[in-house]
Design a protein around this motif. Structure first.
Motif, PDB file in Angstrom:
ATOM      1  N   ASN A   1      52.763  15.479  47.178  1.00 43.05           N
ATOM      2  CA  ASN A   1      53.686  15.263  46.074  1.00 43.05           C
ATOM      3  C   ASN A   1      52.978  14.818  44.802  1.00 43.05           C
ATOM      4  O   ASN A   1      53.362  15.207  43.695  1.00 43.05           O
TER       5      ASN A   1
ATOM      6  N   LEU B   1      54.792   6.505  40.818  1.00 43.73           N
ATOM      7  CA  LEU B   1      55.386   7.823  41.063  1.00 43.73           C
ATOM      8  C   LEU B   1      56.809   7.890  40.514  1.00 43.73           C
ATOM      9  O   LEU B   1      57.218   8.895  39.918  1.00 43.73           O
TER      10      LEU B   1
ATOM     11  N   THR C   1      61.051  22.479  39.809  1.00 43.48           N
ATOM     12  CA  THR C   1      60.673  21.206  39.198  1.00 43.48           C
ATOM     13  C   THR C   1      61.620  20.107  39.645  1.00 43.48           C
ATOM     14  O   THR C   1      61.199  18.974  39.936  1.00 43.48           O
TER      15      THR C   1
ATOM     16  N   VAL D   1      60.680  18.884  43.043  1.00 40.48           N
ATOM     17  CA  VAL D   1      59.501  18.006  43.009  1.00 40.48           C
ATOM     18  C   VAL D   1      59.913  16.603  42.553  1.00 40.48           C
ATOM     19  O   VAL D   1      59.477  15.599  43.116  1.00 40.48           O
ATOM     20  N   MET D   2      60.774  16.541  41.528  1.00 36.97           N
ATOM     21  CA  MET D   2      61.243  15.241  41.032  1.00 36.97           C
ATOM     22  C   MET D   2      62.003  14.473  42.110  1.00 36.97           C
ATOM     23  O   MET D   2      61.823  13.263  42.270  1.00 36.97           O
TER      24      MET D   2
ATOM     25  N   GLU E   1      53.421  19.781  37.656  1.00 35.68           N
ATOM     26  CA  GLU E   1      54.629  19.929  36.830  1.00 35.68           C
ATOM     27  C   GLU E   1      54.439  19.293  35.455  1.00 35.68           C
ATOM     28  O   GLU E   1      54.876  19.829  34.435  1.00 35.68           O
TER      29      GLU E   1
ATOM     30  N   HIS F   1      51.428   8.807  36.377  1.00 35.83           N
ATOM     31  CA  HIS F   1      50.984   9.627  37.512  1.00 35.83           C
ATOM     32  C   HIS F   1      49.551   9.276  37.892  1.00 35.83           C
ATOM     33  O   HIS F   1      49.218   9.140  39.077  1.00 35.83           O
TER      34      HIS F   1
ATOM     35  N   SER G   1      59.665  13.125  44.621  1.00 28.84           N
ATOM     36  CA  SER G   1      58.969  11.964  44.061  1.00 28.84           C
ATOM     37  C   SER G   1      59.820  10.708  44.207  1.00 28.84           C
ATOM     38  O   SER G   1      59.324   9.644  44.587  1.00 28.84           O
TER      39      SER G   1
ATOM     40  N   SER H   1      58.029  10.401  37.391  1.00 28.87           N
ATOM     41  CA  SER H   1      59.162  11.318  37.536  1.00 28.87           C
ATOM     42  C   SER H   1      60.236  11.036  36.493  1.00 28.87           C
ATOM     43  O   SER H   1      60.785  11.960  35.884  1.00 28.87           O
TER      44      SER H   1
ATOM     45  N   THR I   1      53.546  16.821  41.441  1.00 29.64           N
ATOM     46  CA  THR I   1      54.043  16.145  40.238  1.00 29.64           C
ATOM     47  C   THR I   1      53.059  16.323  39.092  1.00 29.64           C
ATOM     48  O   THR I   1      53.452  16.598  37.950  1.00 29.64           O
TER      49      THR I   1
END
Length: 205
Positions: free
Chosen positions: A187, A137, A159, A162-163, A194, A118, A166, A141, A191
């Motif tokens: 994002n 990214l 979550t 968000v994944m 999270e 990340h 990504s 993920s 990420t």
């Protein structure tokens, strides 16, 4: 003439070595999951020596990653390497009484990898390297997903969303950086949140 032949032979050997090292690096990156799976199976088969050896391989991989990581990712990767080294010793001694202890350590290893990926993604984005940002990214993920799996934790809908975002954005970024800057920035932040949130959840008690 002999001197020329010697130079040619040395050059060929150097090329072969570079290719071999590249393949080793690729195998190391793709086989960490296999290493952890083997360690778990060896443990369940009560082959503690083999389980310990596999965990040590995982520790060596994490140490290798820490040595080439970003400053902010280095500490987490190094800590994971130390944890796995200690775990390998405990498994060998027979003092690990539950497979859950191993699974949680593997989950934290993946989380450390997610943090570094990340960070690298955010750095690449700031440097306007869209494709590299997309790759980072996607890795972050994927690692986070594996961390949840090893920890035996259910991925909550927020979550999961968000994944998925990504993955979608990483695909766009890898296509010559085709993505909306605002979406990428948002994002990357989501990420990161999270990863941090789950890190607190599975940190050693």
């Amino acid at each position: 003439m002999k001197h020329v032949k010697r130079i040619i032979i040395l050059f060929i050997l150097a090329v072969v070595a570079v290719i071999w090292l590249g393949n080793v690096a690729a195998e190391s990156s793709s086989s960490i999951e296999q290493t952890f799976q083997k360690a778990k199976q060896n443990y369940l088969d009560k082959n503690m020596e083999a389980a310990s050896t596999q965990i040590q391989k995982g520790a060596a991989y994490m140490k290798e990653q820490s040595e080439k990581a970003s400053d902010s990712g280095k500490a987490a990767l190094a800590a994971s390497s130390r944890e796995l080294e200690e775990l390998a010793g405990d498994v060998k001694k027979g003092s690990v009484k539950s497979v859950k202890k191993m699974e949680d350590a593997f989950a934290r290893a993946y989380l450390a990898l997610a943090k570094d990926a990340h960070t690298q993604s955010a750095k690449s984005w700031a440097e306007k390297q869209g494709q590299k940002a997309g790759e980072g990214l996607e890795k972050a993920s994927g690692y986070l997903e594996r961390s949840f799996a090893w920890a035996g934790q259910k991925v909550e809908q927020g979550t999961r969303n968000v994944m998925q975002k990504s993955k979608d954005l990483s695909g766009k970024l890898k296509e010559k950086g085709r993505a909306v800057a605002e979406d990428v920035g948002k994002n990357l932040k989501e990420t990161g949140n999270e990863i941090e949130k789950f890190g607190k959840k599975i940190s050693p008690k």
